[in-house]
Scaffold this active site. Structure first.
Site, short mmCIF file in Angstrom:
data_model
loop_
_atom_site.label_atom_id
_atom_site.label_comp_id
_atom_site.label_asym_id
_atom_site.label_seq_id
_atom_site.Cartn_x
_atom_site.Cartn_y
_atom_site.Cartn_z
N GLN A 124 -4.54 -1.06 9.70
CA GLN A 124 -4.48 -2.42 9.17
C GLN A 124 -5.08 -3.42 10.17
O GLN A 124 -4.70 -3.44 11.34
CB GLN A 124 -3.02 -2.79 8.84
N LYS A 157 0.84 -1.20 0.00
CA LYS A 157 0.00 0.00 0.00
C LYS A 157 0.87 1.25 0.00
O LYS A 157 0.62 2.19 -0.75
CB LYS A 157 -0.92 0.00 1.24
N ASP A 186 -11.11 3.08 4.14
CA ASP A 186 -11.49 1.66 4.09
C ASP A 186 -13.01 1.52 4.05
O ASP A 186 -13.53 0.44 3.73
CB ASP A 186 -10.96 0.93 5.32
#
Ligand code: NAD
Length: 297
Positions: free
Chosen positions: A98, A54, A121
């Site tokens: 994460q 990422k 997200d």
């Protein structure tokens, strides 16, 4: 019929190129450089690989990347405090924590601490609520990637019957909402569904997000269906040597390719689209935060 393969890798490269073009316009025309903050707790090897990928791609498209590697002994309160610090940092347009987090930290508490407009997200309850009610929130990256591939492949999906297998908050449920917005008739199947095969058999569009290797068989699939395989399963592959594994999807690819009209492979289908959509969401977030409407995503 032999299905045409939907090339997620190539499509993701197109999205990244578009993101890079948008970032360049944002910089030159508006003096805005989108920034993505990635927070990782602990040293889980799979999470570390995802996060590094990422970060690399964020930098490659010209965005600012902020990386915070925190010890797995961090308290929930300190992690929430870190997120709140990023919420008010003007250089940061998107925040990603994460998952999974260590057991002593409640994931929901951390996700709910992220400012919804920076929740790239799309996991915050405000964003799930906006998606469910047709509002303008942040859409979770994996289902967004699936939707973009479906729109590109099929165009108008109005009236089509779609079956989504799996009802997780990050893939199955938002995927069902997105297909509903496309005017599909949607069935959301899960582990308690009776006769999954006959549900799948009726579908023009199948999205499998289960985590069971090659669950969807060739004879479950209607001729000419479009099949999107979200699954990423690592199974033993002794033919490759002792202790070796291979990646499989939730769809028995070799069987289903003979029935479907379109199919995504694993690897090279949904996987690459997820990070590309994270970058796209970061541009969306930066534009909204700066009230810039004319960037075409
Ligand atoms: P999850 O474990 O949270 O949810 C799985 C769902 O599948 C559950 O709702 C469960 O009811 C359903 N299910 C389980 N067994 C079933 C069965 N036998 N029949 C029907 N339904 C069944 O998983 P998730 O996070 O939604 O992920 C699903 C899969 O997608 C996993 O393989 C994961 O690795 C993969 N994934 C891939 C990406 C990507 O970028 N490619 C992103 C997220 C998840």
């Amino acid at each position: 019929m032999t299905a045409q393969i939907i090339d997620g890798k190539a499509f993701a490269a197109e999205i990244r190129a578009k993101v890079a073009e948008n970032v360049s316009t944002l910089k030159s025309k508006y003096a805005v450089t989108p920034g993505l903050a990635v927070v990782i707790v602990g040293e889980d090897p799979a999470s570390t690989i995802y996060v590094n990928s990422k970060i690399k791609q964020t930098v490659e498209v010209g965005m600012k990347s902020f990386h915070f590697a925190l010890p797995d002994t961090i308290s929930e309160a300190d992690l929430v405090a870190k997120v709140k610090e990023l919420n008010v940092d003007n250089r940061v347009n998107g925040i990603l924590v994460q998952l999974p987090l260590p057991k002593h930290i409640k994931e929901a508490a951390v996700i709910e601490a992220i400012a919804p407009e920076k929740d790239v997200d799309g996991f915050h309850v405000i964003n799930s609520g906006l998606l469910a009610t047709g509002g303008k929130g942040m859409v979770p990256c994996t289902p967004l990637g699936c939707l973009l591939m479906l729109q590109d492949t099929l165009g108008d999906m109005s009236g089509k019957k779609a079956v989504v297998i799996g009802r997780s908050n990050i893939v199955g449920k938002p995927m069902a909402q997105l297909l509903l917005q496309e005017n599909c008739t949607v069935t959301l199947a899960h582990s308690r569904t009776k006769d999954l095969a006959s549900e799948v058999k009726q579908a023009d569009i199948v999205v499998a997000a289960v985590g069971v290797s090659e669950l969807v068989k060739g004879d479950w699939v209607k001729d000419g269906a479009t099949v999107i395989d979200v699954g990423m399963n690592r199974i033993a592959a002794p033919e490759r040597g002792e202790g070796k594994v291979r990646l499989t999807g939730d769809v028995a690819f070799d069987e289903v390719i003979e029935k479907a009209a379109y199919i995504t492979p694993v690897p090279g289908g949904v996987g690459p689209m997820t990070i590309a959509c994270l970058l796209r969401n970061t541009v969306t977030a930066a534009c909204r935060q700066a009230s810039i409407e004319e960037i075409e995503l």
